[in-house]
Design a protein around this motif. Structure first.
Motif, short mmCIF file in Angstrom:
data_model
loop_
_atom_site.label_atom_id
_atom_site.label_comp_id
_atom_site.label_asym_id
_atom_site.label_seq_id
_atom_site.Cartn_x
_atom_site.Cartn_y
_atom_site.Cartn_z
N TYR A 193 0.84 -1.21 0.00
CA TYR A 193 0.00 0.00 0.00
C TYR A 193 0.87 1.25 0.00
O TYR A 193 1.74 1.42 -0.82
CB TYR A 193 -0.95 -0.04 1.21
CG TYR A 193 -1.73 -1.32 1.27
CD1 TYR A 193 -2.76 -1.56 0.36
CD2 TYR A 193 -1.40 -2.33 2.19
CE1 TYR A 193 -3.46 -2.76 0.38
CE2 TYR A 193 -2.11 -3.53 2.20
CZ TYR A 193 -3.13 -3.73 1.29
OH TYR A 193 -3.80 -4.91 1.30
N PHE A 194 0.58 2.15 0.97
CA PHE A 194 1.52 3.22 1.30
C PHE A 194 1.81 3.05 2.78
O PHE A 194 0.99 2.48 3.51
CB PHE A 194 0.91 4.59 1.02
CG PHE A 194 0.95 5.00 -0.44
CD1 PHE A 194 2.00 4.60 -1.27
CD2 PHE A 194 -0.05 5.79 -0.99
CE1 PHE A 194 2.04 4.98 -2.61
CE2 PHE A 194 -0.01 6.17 -2.32
CZ PHE A 194 1.04 5.76 -3.13
N PRO A 195 2.95 3.54 3.26
CA PRO A 195 3.24 3.34 4.68
C PRO A 195 2.26 4.11 5.58
O PRO A 195 1.62 5.07 5.13
CB PRO A 195 4.66 3.89 4.84
CG PRO A 195 4.87 4.79 3.67
CD PRO A 195 4.03 4.25 2.56
N ALA B 73 -7.55 8.35 -10.05
CA ALA B 73 -7.71 9.06 -8.78
C ALA B 73 -8.17 8.11 -7.67
O ALA B 73 -8.73 7.04 -7.92
CB ALA B 73 -8.72 10.20 -8.94
N HIS B 74 -7.94 8.54 -6.44
CA HIS B 74 -8.24 7.70 -5.28
C HIS B 74 -9.75 7.52 -5.08
O HIS B 74 -10.54 8.43 -5.34
CB HIS B 74 -7.62 8.35 -4.03
CG HIS B 74 -7.63 7.45 -2.84
ND1 HIS B 74 -8.60 7.52 -1.87
CD2 HIS B 74 -6.78 6.46 -2.47
CE1 HIS B 74 -8.34 6.61 -0.93
NE2 HIS B 74 -7.24 5.95 -1.28
N SER B 75 -10.12 6.35 -4.55
CA SER B 75 -11.54 6.03 -4.32
C SER B 75 -12.22 7.01 -3.36
O SER B 75 -13.44 7.15 -3.36
CB SER B 75 -11.65 4.62 -3.75
OG SER B 75 -10.87 4.52 -2.57
N ALA C 94 -2.41 15.18 -2.50
CA ALA C 94 -0.99 14.79 -2.47
C ALA C 94 -0.74 13.87 -1.27
O ALA C 94 0.30 13.93 -0.63
CB ALA C 94 -0.11 16.03 -2.38
N ALA C 95 -1.71 13.00 -0.99
CA ALA C 95 -1.72 12.23 0.26
C ALA C 95 -0.34 11.66 0.62
O ALA C 95 0.17 11.90 1.71
CB ALA C 95 -2.77 11.15 0.20
N LEU C 96 0.24 10.91 -0.29
CA LEU C 96 1.56 10.35 0.01
C LEU C 96 2.68 11.30 -0.40
O LEU C 96 3.54 11.66 0.40
CB LEU C 96 1.78 9.03 -0.72
CG LEU C 96 3.25 8.57 -0.58
CD1 LEU C 96 3.43 7.62 0.57
CD2 LEU C 96 3.81 8.02 -1.86
N PRO D 190 0.87 13.57 6.72
CA PRO D 190 2.05 13.24 7.52
C PRO D 190 1.94 11.84 8.13
O PRO D 190 2.94 11.22 8.45
CB PRO D 190 2.04 14.32 8.62
CG PRO D 190 1.35 15.49 7.97
CD PRO D 190 0.29 14.87 7.10
N HIS D 191 0.70 11.32 8.24
CA HIS D 191 0.55 9.97 8.80
C HIS D 191 0.91 8.87 7.80
O HIS D 191 0.86 7.70 8.13
CB HIS D 191 -0.84 9.75 9.41
CG HIS D 191 -1.98 9.62 8.43
ND1 HIS D 191 -3.19 10.25 8.64
CD2 HIS D 191 -2.14 8.94 7.29
CE1 HIS D 191 -4.03 9.95 7.65
NE2 HIS D 191 -3.42 9.17 6.82
N LYS D 192 1.28 9.25 6.60
CA LYS D 192 1.75 8.22 5.69
C LYS D 192 3.27 8.11 5.75
O LYS D 192 3.81 7.13 6.20
CB LYS D 192 1.27 8.49 4.26
CG LYS D 192 -0.14 7.96 4.04
CD LYS D 192 -0.62 8.04 2.60
CE LYS D 192 -1.91 7.23 2.45
NZ LYS D 192 -2.71 7.68 1.31
C1 LIG Z 1 -3.97 7.15 0.88
C2 LIG Z 1 -4.59 8.07 -0.08
C3 LIG Z 1 -5.80 8.70 0.22
C4 LIG Z 1 -6.62 8.36 1.43
O1 LIG Z 1 -5.99 8.71 2.60
P1 LIG Z 1 -6.77 8.62 3.97
O2 LIG Z 1 -6.01 9.56 4.84
O3 LIG Z 1 -6.68 7.20 4.41
O4 LIG Z 1 -8.16 9.03 3.74
C5 LIG Z 1 -6.28 9.62 -0.67
N1 LIG Z 1 -5.62 9.92 -1.80
C6 LIG Z 1 -4.48 9.30 -2.14
C7 LIG Z 1 -3.78 9.69 -3.42
C8 LIG Z 1 -3.92 8.36 -1.28
O5 LIG Z 1 -2.78 7.75 -1.62
#
Ligand SMILES: *Cc1c(COP(=O)(O)O)cnc(C)c1O
Length: 469
Positions: A79-81, A178-180, A262-264, A291-293
């Protein structure tokens, strides 16, 4: 439990956590239990009389730990960390100890003011323009929902909050990659899933901006109201970056809200040499990263930045009599988000940034990025591997392709590699599909990952692949 016992048990628990980290590399990264294994070990009824802390902690070892997937194991590459770090864990202990509910300034002024400053530190650290103001949300999913709702309210002059939907037919745009969470937010916000328009991507899996503009013009002709574009700075599948700058221009031209997810990859923006990816953010409306990733901060901590704070607050503001307070010029963050109650999340960021120092934060992220390059080299040294997406950050999308198999057989082969590797317990990777191809994803971003881990992980994949072909 009285305070004397608490002190004693807390010391034991800290030792338990330290022991856990010392032996974490010997534990199977992906939990090896079967469905219901843990449930069936739990008593169906709560204990009538007080249980001892010793018994409880023993059951953590015996019942719970076999069912834990070890996200903090350096060979967690799936996944992502969701990184933690020692300073972050300590801050979480203090946060739990204080147990404050930080819904507004008065309910803990330090939480509100530390959050305000941490969002400034983080903004400046990560190259976000100072026209943006930050607030900590629980997740990127929630931040994106906030962005859509704020966009909606601003566009409707706050009338949907007041009257509900009437005739508006808003359209939201994102790419197929794009993310779900965007689709989820569209559903929750009441736009209707069919009003999320997915735009085609190019061979790098980035949104094609001319297709976006075409879709917007088409929708306008059909009587829809284009509202918002969500662009990705690092998709979850392959960390593809949409053309942020072009999308910003299109959004400005048609007066649409531009939200950047830009989640990750937002964490990589701590490195100036990566900031070219975020060009165009200056004219966007909102931006989120976690930052939690990748930034060593325990889940949950998502940094949401928005230009028009007033619109954000106007969207979420509530003021029942029992929540009225008299201070001016303070942030009551309950009005910046969906829930009323909020955890004191800024403390762990403060601990992390101070304990690492900016120099070490940068150094650690740089190390992860160079280990990713090392993994790519190891793949490229062998004939049978194929990269399935550009490697721009810390995620490698690849498959084993021995050239004599058809697409279906390749999918089966790579799914088998994933199973064998993950069932070994030594490491954990995950998969996605890119252009219908079963794709292995190797992510290198765990707090304590080093060269040896990456080499060993490569060797296991390689050995497994070669035994299967
Ligand atoms: C992980 C991720 C999310 C969702 O992150 P959450 O903090 O778990 O909601 C959204 N967009 C992208 C691009 C991600 O990689």
């Amino acid at each position: 439990m009285d305070i004397r016992e608490f002190r004693e048990n807390a010391h034991k628990t800290v030792d338990w956590i330290a022991d856990y980290f010392e032996k974490i590399e010997e534990l199977p990264v992906k939990s090896q239990v079967e469905p219901r294994d843990i449930y069936n070990k739990l008593p169906a009824e709560p204990p009538k009389n007080a249980d001892s802390y010793e018994n409880i902690l023993n059951d953590v070892d015996n019942i719970i730990m076999p069912g834990i997937t070890h996200w903090q194991n350096p060979r967690f590459h799936a996944y992502f960390p969701a990184n933690s770090s020692f300073p972050s864990v300590l801050a979480e202990m203090i946060t739990a100890g204080i147990g404050a509910q930080c819904m507004m300034w008065q309910t803990s002024p330090a939480a509100a003011e530390l959050e305000e400053m941490m969002m400034i530190w983080l903004r400046d650290l990560c190259g976000i323009p100072d026209t943006f103001t930050g607030v900590i949300q629980d997740t990127a999913s929630t931040a994106t929902l906030c962005a859509l709702l704020t966009a909606r309210e601003k566009a409707s002059n706050y009338s949907i909050n007041k009257n509900g939907y009437s005739v508006e037919k808003y359209r939201i745009y994102c790419s197929y990659e794009a993310h779900s969470s965007i689709e989820k937010a569209v559903k929750i916000a009441g736009f209707g899933k069919d009003n999320l328009v997915k735009i085609k991507v190019d061979q790098r899996f980035s949104m094609i901006s001319s297709e976006l503009e075409y879709a917007i013009m088409k929708d306008i002709n059909l009587g829809f109201t284009p509202l918002c574009v969500v662009s990705a700075l690092g998709t979850t599948g392959s960390t593809a970056v949409d053309p942020i700058s072009d999308i910003s221009n299109i959004c400005n031209k048609y007066k649409l809200w531009h939200h950047i997810d830009a989640a990750l990859a937002g964490t990589a923006m701590i490195l100036p040499e990566y900031r070219h990816w975020m060009k165009g953010i200056e004219t966007a409306d909102s931006y989120v990263f976690n930052p939690h990733k990748w930034m060593f901060t325990n889940f949950d901590c998502s940094a949401y930045y928005v230009k028009d704070v007033e619109a954000l607050i106007k969207t979420f503001e509530i003021l029942p009599e029992y929540l009225k307070t008299k201070e001016d010029g303070v942030n009551n963050y309950r009005d910046w988000e969906i829930p009323l109650g909020r955890r004191f999340r800024a403390l762990k960021l403060w601990f992390v940034i101070r304990s690492y120092g900016v120099k070490n934060l940068k150094q650690t992220i740089r190390t992860h990025l160079s280990l990713t390059k090392l993994f790519v080299e190891l793949l490229e040294n062998e004939e049978c591997y194929e990269l399935l997406a550009p490697v721009d950050f810390n995620t490698v999308c690849f498959r084993c392709n021995p050239k004599y198999l058809n697409e279906e057989q390749l999918n089966d082969l790579n799914a088998s590699i994933l199973d064998v590797v993950n069932n070994s317990g030594e490491m954990y990777i995950s998969h996605t599909k890119l252009n219908e191809k079963y794709t292995l994803r190797m992510v290198i971003g765990q707090t304590h990952v080093n060269k040896v881990h990456v080499q060993k992980s490569f060797e296991l994949i390689d050995k497994t692949a070669k035994s299967l072909i």
